[in-house]
Design a protein around this motif. Structure first.
Motif, short mmCIF file in Angstrom:
data_model
loop_
_atom_site.label_atom_id
_atom_site.label_comp_id
_atom_site.label_asym_id
_atom_site.label_seq_id
_atom_site.Cartn_x
_atom_site.Cartn_y
_atom_site.Cartn_z
N ASP A 1 -6.14 4.94 6.38
CA ASP A 1 -7.37 4.14 6.29
C ASP A 1 -7.08 2.74 5.76
O ASP A 1 -7.69 1.76 6.22
N GLN A 2 -6.17 2.63 4.79
CA GLN A 2 -5.84 1.30 4.28
C GLN A 2 -5.17 0.45 5.35
O GLN A 2 -5.47 -0.75 5.47
N ALA B 1 0.83 -1.21 0.00
CA ALA B 1 0.00 0.00 0.00
C ALA B 1 0.86 1.26 0.00
O ALA B 1 0.57 2.23 -0.71
#
Length: 333
Positions: free
Chosen positions: A137-138, A99
């Motif tokens: 958030d990820q 990510a």
């Protein structure tokens, strides 16, 4: 008759001239009023747009007349700390790295301990500031979030101050270089060279601070701790009590013993090379001193053995004997 006719014609001429003059004045007044009206209307029309422009300038938040206070124009440092409970620490760590890389960031630190359900991973991630919220958030979706802390620091004033100081310092360096080019003596040349070096060092320090702030504002830092299902957080909490004190004392004792053994290992070669021969020499001298018999009471002192000890003294209260009598001389026959 002629005089009356002449006076009548004169009166008629004067009346005509007066009528023509009055008509000309009225025409001039009408034409002046008609010309002034458009001028006044045009002036008012020009004033209204000017006033509207001034109102727009005052209403604009980012106008050139004032400072730009928009958030996207400020220098803000974002720092985040997270603790997440996951089923598989290794898999979650790979997803976190993926990510961050996809967002244009990189991994600044990676510390892991793999012990099945008690595994733990601490990742230090650097991401662009505009992707900070999305990456947070990820990461929160990797498992059960137990702790989150986000801190911000506005360094806009520091950046502006550094820009001004850098510009001033650059001007000082240029002026010193110009003076150096005009130096006429060796003393002046040396003094100006030292001044140029000092000013360049100050400029380099300011530029380094500016680059550091630029790095912190461009890339935000996220420290995420991934814990297995059975991993304990006791290491992060303050633990007090007898057991904690015992563990701390035992750790200090082992550290002290390790230091003492290290010092002993460093001294041992010197002791083996110097101490053993010295010890053998002392032992040989002691044995030699034991084998040598002590000298008798009447023995003469030998060279190298020191003075002889004094003989035994008599009793202190013994009477002193008188000298022997001298025999008297006999006279001849």
């Amino acid at each position: 008759m002629g005089g009356r006719r002449f006076r009548g014609l004169a009166l008629v001429a004067v009346g005509l001239v007066a009528a023509l003059a009055v008509g000309a004045c009225g025409a001039d007044e009408d034409s002046g009023g008609d010309a002034a009206a458009p001028a006044m209307d045009g002036g008012a029309a020009r004033e209204q747009p000017a006033a509207g422009g001034a109102d727009r300038d005052q209403a604009a938040p980012g106008g050139t007349g004032g400072a730009d206070l928009r958030v996207d124009q400020r220098s803000i440092i974002y720092t985040g700390t997270m603790q997440i409970r996951v089923d598989d620490v290794e898999a979650a760590s790979r997803e976190a790295v993926t990510a961050v890389t996809a967002a244009g960031g990189f991994v600044g630190g990676d510390r892991r301990s793999s012990r099945s359900a008690e595994a733990r991973a601490v990742l230090t991630l650097r991401v662009p500031a505009d992707k900070f919220a999305g990456v947070i958030d990820q990461l929160a979706g990797l498992g059960r979030q137990e702790r989150r802390e986000i801190r911000t620091e506005d360094v806009t004033e520091q950046v502006v101050d550094l820009d001004a100081r850098i510009a001033t310092q650059r001007a000082r360096v240029e002026s010193a270089r110009k003076l150096l080019a005009q130096a006429s003596s060796v003393d002046e040349l040396v003094r100006l060279e030292n001044e140029v070096g000092s000013r360049q060092a100050d400029l380099a320090a300011l530029e380094a601070r500016k680059r550091r702030l630029a790095d912190l504002t461009a890339l935000s830092t996220i420290t995420v701790t991934l814990l297995g299902q059975d991993a304990s957080t006791a290491e992060e909490e303050a633990d007090l009590g007898f057991r904690s004190g015992l563990d701390g004392g035992w750790t200090a004792f082992r550290a002290s013993a390790r230091i003492a053994l290290t010092v002993l290992g460093a001294v041992l070669p010197f002791a083996a090379v110097i101490g053993v021969p010295l010890w053998l020499l002392l032992l040989w001298r002691r044995r030699r001193a034991r084998r040598t018999p002590p000298p008798g009471p009447g023995a003469m002192p030998q060279p190298g053995l020191g003075p002889m000890p004094p003989g035994p003294a008599g009793p202190a209260d013994a009477p002193v004997s008188a000298p022997p009598p001298v025999p008297a001389a006999r006279s001849g026959p």
